[in-house]
Design a protein around this motif. Structure first.
Motif, short mmCIF file in Angstrom:
data_model
loop_
_atom_site.label_atom_id
_atom_site.label_comp_id
_atom_site.label_asym_id
_atom_site.label_seq_id
_atom_site.Cartn_x
_atom_site.Cartn_y
_atom_site.Cartn_z
N ALA A 44 -74.26 -52.01 62.34
CA ALA A 44 -73.92 -52.47 60.99
C ALA A 44 -72.59 -53.21 61.02
O ALA A 44 -71.76 -53.02 61.91
CB ALA A 44 -73.82 -51.27 60.05
N ALA A 45 -72.38 -54.07 60.03
CA ALA A 45 -71.14 -54.83 59.90
C ALA A 45 -69.94 -53.90 59.83
O ALA A 45 -70.02 -52.80 59.28
CB ALA A 45 -71.20 -55.70 58.66
N LYS A 46 -68.83 -54.36 60.40
CA LYS A 46 -67.59 -53.58 60.38
C LYS A 46 -66.47 -54.48 59.87
O LYS A 46 -66.39 -55.65 60.24
CB LYS A 46 -67.29 -53.06 61.79
CG LYS A 46 -68.33 -52.02 62.22
CD LYS A 46 -68.43 -51.91 63.72
CE LYS A 46 -69.46 -50.91 64.19
NZ LYS A 46 -70.83 -51.19 63.92
N HIS A 47 -65.62 -53.92 59.02
CA HIS A 47 -64.52 -54.71 58.46
C HIS A 47 -63.37 -53.79 58.07
O HIS A 47 -63.56 -52.60 57.82
CB HIS A 47 -64.99 -55.52 57.24
CG HIS A 47 -65.59 -54.66 56.18
ND1 HIS A 47 -64.86 -54.07 55.20
CD2 HIS A 47 -66.88 -54.29 55.97
CE1 HIS A 47 -65.66 -53.35 54.41
NE2 HIS A 47 -66.89 -53.48 54.86
N ALA A 48 -62.16 -54.37 58.05
CA ALA A 48 -60.97 -53.61 57.67
C ALA A 48 -59.84 -54.59 57.41
O ALA A 48 -59.88 -55.73 57.86
CB ALA A 48 -60.58 -52.64 58.78
N GLY A 49 -58.84 -54.13 56.69
CA GLY A 49 -57.60 -54.86 56.54
C GLY A 49 -57.63 -56.03 55.59
O GLY A 49 -58.60 -56.24 54.86
N ALA A 50 -56.53 -56.77 55.61
CA ALA A 50 -56.34 -57.90 54.70
C ALA A 50 -55.78 -59.08 55.48
O ALA A 50 -55.45 -58.97 56.66
CB ALA A 50 -55.38 -57.50 53.58
N MET A 51 -55.64 -60.20 54.80
CA MET A 51 -55.12 -61.41 55.40
C MET A 51 -53.63 -61.27 55.72
O MET A 51 -52.89 -60.64 54.98
CB MET A 51 -55.32 -62.57 54.42
CG MET A 51 -55.88 -63.77 55.06
SD MET A 51 -56.44 -64.87 53.79
CE MET A 51 -56.23 -66.34 54.72
N THR A 52 -53.24 -61.86 56.87
CA THR A 52 -51.82 -61.88 57.26
C THR A 52 -51.50 -63.25 57.83
O THR A 52 -52.39 -64.07 58.07
CB THR A 52 -51.50 -60.82 58.33
OG1 THR A 52 -52.11 -61.21 59.56
CG2 THR A 52 -51.95 -59.43 57.93
N GLY A 81 -56.63 -58.31 59.07
CA GLY A 81 -57.94 -57.73 58.84
C GLY A 81 -58.99 -58.48 59.63
O GLY A 81 -58.72 -59.50 60.27
N TYR A 82 -60.22 -57.97 59.59
CA TYR A 82 -61.32 -58.58 60.33
C TYR A 82 -62.65 -58.24 59.67
O TYR A 82 -62.76 -57.29 58.89
CB TYR A 82 -61.32 -58.09 61.78
CG TYR A 82 -61.50 -56.59 61.90
CD1 TYR A 82 -62.76 -56.00 61.87
CD2 TYR A 82 -60.40 -55.76 62.03
CE1 TYR A 82 -62.92 -54.63 61.97
CE2 TYR A 82 -60.54 -54.39 62.13
CZ TYR A 82 -61.80 -53.83 62.10
OH TYR A 82 -61.95 -52.48 62.18
N ARG A 83 -63.66 -59.04 60.01
CA ARG A 83 -65.05 -58.78 59.69
C ARG A 83 -65.85 -59.12 60.93
O ARG A 83 -65.70 -60.21 61.50
CB ARG A 83 -65.54 -59.64 58.53
CG ARG A 83 -64.99 -59.25 57.18
CD ARG A 83 -65.68 -60.01 56.04
NE ARG A 83 -65.64 -61.45 56.17
CZ ARG A 83 -64.70 -62.25 55.65
NH1 ARG A 83 -63.70 -61.72 54.96
NH2 ARG A 83 -64.75 -63.55 55.82
N VAL A 84 -66.73 -58.22 61.37
CA VAL A 84 -67.58 -58.47 62.52
C VAL A 84 -68.99 -58.04 62.13
O VAL A 84 -69.20 -56.90 61.70
CB VAL A 84 -67.11 -57.69 63.77
CG1 VAL A 84 -68.01 -58.00 64.97
CG2 VAL A 84 -65.65 -58.00 64.09
N GLN A 85 -69.94 -58.98 62.28
CA GLN A 85 -71.32 -58.66 61.88
C GLN A 85 -72.31 -59.55 62.61
O GLN A 85 -71.98 -60.66 63.02
CB GLN A 85 -71.49 -58.83 60.38
CG GLN A 85 -71.28 -60.24 59.90
CD GLN A 85 -71.27 -60.34 58.39
OE1 GLN A 85 -71.61 -59.40 57.69
NE2 GLN A 85 -70.86 -61.48 57.87
N TYR A 86 -73.53 -59.02 62.76
CA TYR A 86 -74.62 -59.82 63.31
C TYR A 86 -75.06 -60.82 62.25
O TYR A 86 -75.16 -60.49 61.07
CB TYR A 86 -75.80 -58.94 63.73
CG TYR A 86 -75.57 -58.28 65.07
CD1 TYR A 86 -75.68 -59.02 66.26
CD2 TYR A 86 -75.25 -56.93 65.17
CE1 TYR A 86 -75.47 -58.43 67.48
CE2 TYR A 86 -75.04 -56.34 66.39
CZ TYR A 86 -75.15 -57.08 67.55
OH TYR A 86 -74.93 -56.50 68.78
N VAL A 87 -75.30 -62.06 62.69
CA VAL A 87 -75.74 -63.13 61.79
C VAL A 87 -76.86 -63.91 62.47
O VAL A 87 -77.01 -63.86 63.70
CB VAL A 87 -74.57 -64.08 61.42
CG1 VAL A 87 -73.50 -63.36 60.61
CG2 VAL A 87 -73.97 -64.72 62.67
#
Length: 184
Positions: A44-52, A81-87
């Motif tokens: 499943a997609a994983k994400h955390a954090g904010a823009m820096t 932050g980051y977002r990682v997901q299958y596309v």
């Protein structure tokens, strides 16, 4: 308790002295055990954090017994932050252009920070992954409006994990591990 330990030690020593501790002559060799890969990460997609404003500096890859690893080196400052997901397709930031990436599945990696000046954000082969068990290609997908993206081609849709590490010094790293296989 002391008597039990003494007795066990004597039995082991006797067995070794008689040659019965090893395999019998002519017996098939004991196969080497594969590393235990009790991986339960999921896909499943994983994400955390904010823009820096922390800058993406470099990307490298490595192989481990149970997974392949991608490391995105970040500059000094707050961890982005980051977002990682299958596309289905890797899309280039800003243009919407499809970036072809080798492999049976694709992970879109979005780092919520800009790339440093001179970083090859649209490079087709940012890191050599020739001979890797899971990774097929690492491509830059652009850096636009403070967000940097990558396409990671993998052999198949496999479990992955994402985490951040501090260091060296005031720098940090974003780590993406993709398992070599699903574990039952």
């Amino acid at each position: 308790m002391r008597r039990l330990i003494t007795t066990l030690a004597a039995v082991v020593a006797t067995a070794a002295g008689l040659g019965i501790a090893g395999p019998a002559a002519g017996a098939a060799p004991i196969p080497a055990l594969a590393p235990f890969c009790g991986i339960h990460w999921g896909s499943a997609a994983k994400h955390a954090g904010a823009m820096t404003g922390t800058r993406v500096r470099t990307v490298r890859a490595g192989q481990h017994a149970c997974y392949d690893r991608l490391v995105i080196e970040l500059g000094a400052g707050k961890k982005p932050g980051y977002r990682v997901q299958y596309v289905a397709k890797i899309i280039q930031d800003g243009s919407g252009k499809v970036i072809p990436v080798s492999g049976g599945a694709r992970l879109q990696i979005t780092v919520l920070s800009p790339a440093r000046a001179g970083f090859p954000v649209n490079g087709r082969h940012l890191v050599s992954v020739t001979g890797f068990r899971t990774f097929r290609q690492v491509a830059g997908a652009g850096s636009f409006e403070g967000i940097t993206s990558f396409g990671l081609g993998v052999r198949a849709k496999l479990p992955f994990r994402v985490f951040e590490l501090s260091g060296p010094g005031t720098h940090s790293r974003l780590v993406i591990d993709v398992a070599h296989r699903w574990v039952a």
